[in-house]
Design an enzyme around this catalytic site. Structure first.
Site, PDB file in Angstrom:
ATOM      1  N   TRP A  12      56.072 -21.528  74.507  1.00 41.15           N
ATOM      2  CA  TRP A  12      57.348 -21.558  75.225  1.00 41.15           C
ATOM      3  C   TRP A  12      57.827 -20.162  75.591  1.00 41.15           C
ATOM      4  CZ3 TRP A  12      61.457 -18.897  73.501  1.00 41.15           C
ATOM      5  CH2 TRP A  12      61.465 -18.519  72.166  1.00 41.15           C
ATOM      6  N   ASP A  13      57.610 -19.150  74.721  1.00 43.71           N
ATOM      7  CA  ASP A  13      58.090 -17.810  75.033  1.00 43.71           C
ATOM      8  C   ASP A  13      57.292 -17.182  76.170  1.00 43.71           C
ATOM      9  OD1 ASP A  13      56.162 -17.887  72.910  1.00 43.71           O
ATOM     10  OD2 ASP A  13      56.479 -15.755  72.570  1.00 43.71           O
ATOM     11  N   GLY A  14      56.017 -17.502  76.280  1.00 41.43           N
ATOM     12  CA  GLY A  14      55.233 -17.060  77.434  1.00 41.43           C
ATOM     13  C   GLY A  14      55.661 -17.779  78.695  1.00 41.43           C
TER      14      GLY A  14
END
Length: 121
Positions: free
Chosen positions: A47-49
């Site tokens: 999700w952070d990517g």
């Protein structure tokens, strides 16, 4: 920021992009725009990517404190114990629960652009 350069817990910067872990967004942004396309566990990108990609950012900017309020305390999917020590143990962390922030009006788009342009001259 790094311990040698990050000291003022009241200072906030405006940056392009998404800074990393430990962030907030409005419920409205999540519900109306991001929830329906949020990646599931079977997708190769975390999700952070995913949130750092252009379609999600749409030119938005983030406010980040000079001294982090979050602490990365363990290894994870993309970091081992050596990387944890090398990267995160050199960072400053704010330990106070309530920290007054100053000059937030200067981080609004128009005043901020004036300051940045004057610094770049």
């Amino acid at each position: 920021g790094y311990k040698h350069a990050s000291k003022d817990t009241s200072t906030v910067f405006r940056i392009e992009g998404m800074p990393g872990l430990g962030w907030m967004l409005s419920r409205d942004l999540y519900k109306k725009e991001l929830e329906a396309k949020w990646p599931n566990e079977s997708e190769p990108l975390t999700w952070d990517g995913w949130i750092r990609e252009g379609p999600q950012l749409q030119g938005r900017e983030c406010l980040i404190p000079e001294v982090s309020r979050t602490y990365h305390f363990d290894t994870g999917m993309h970091i081992n114990a050596y990387q944890q020590r090398k990267h995160f143990n050199t960072r400053s962390y704010a330990h106070d629960r309530f920290i007054p922030l100053h000059n937030l009006d200067s981080l609004l788009k128009d005043p901020y652009e004036v300051v940045i342009h004057s610094l770049l001259k």
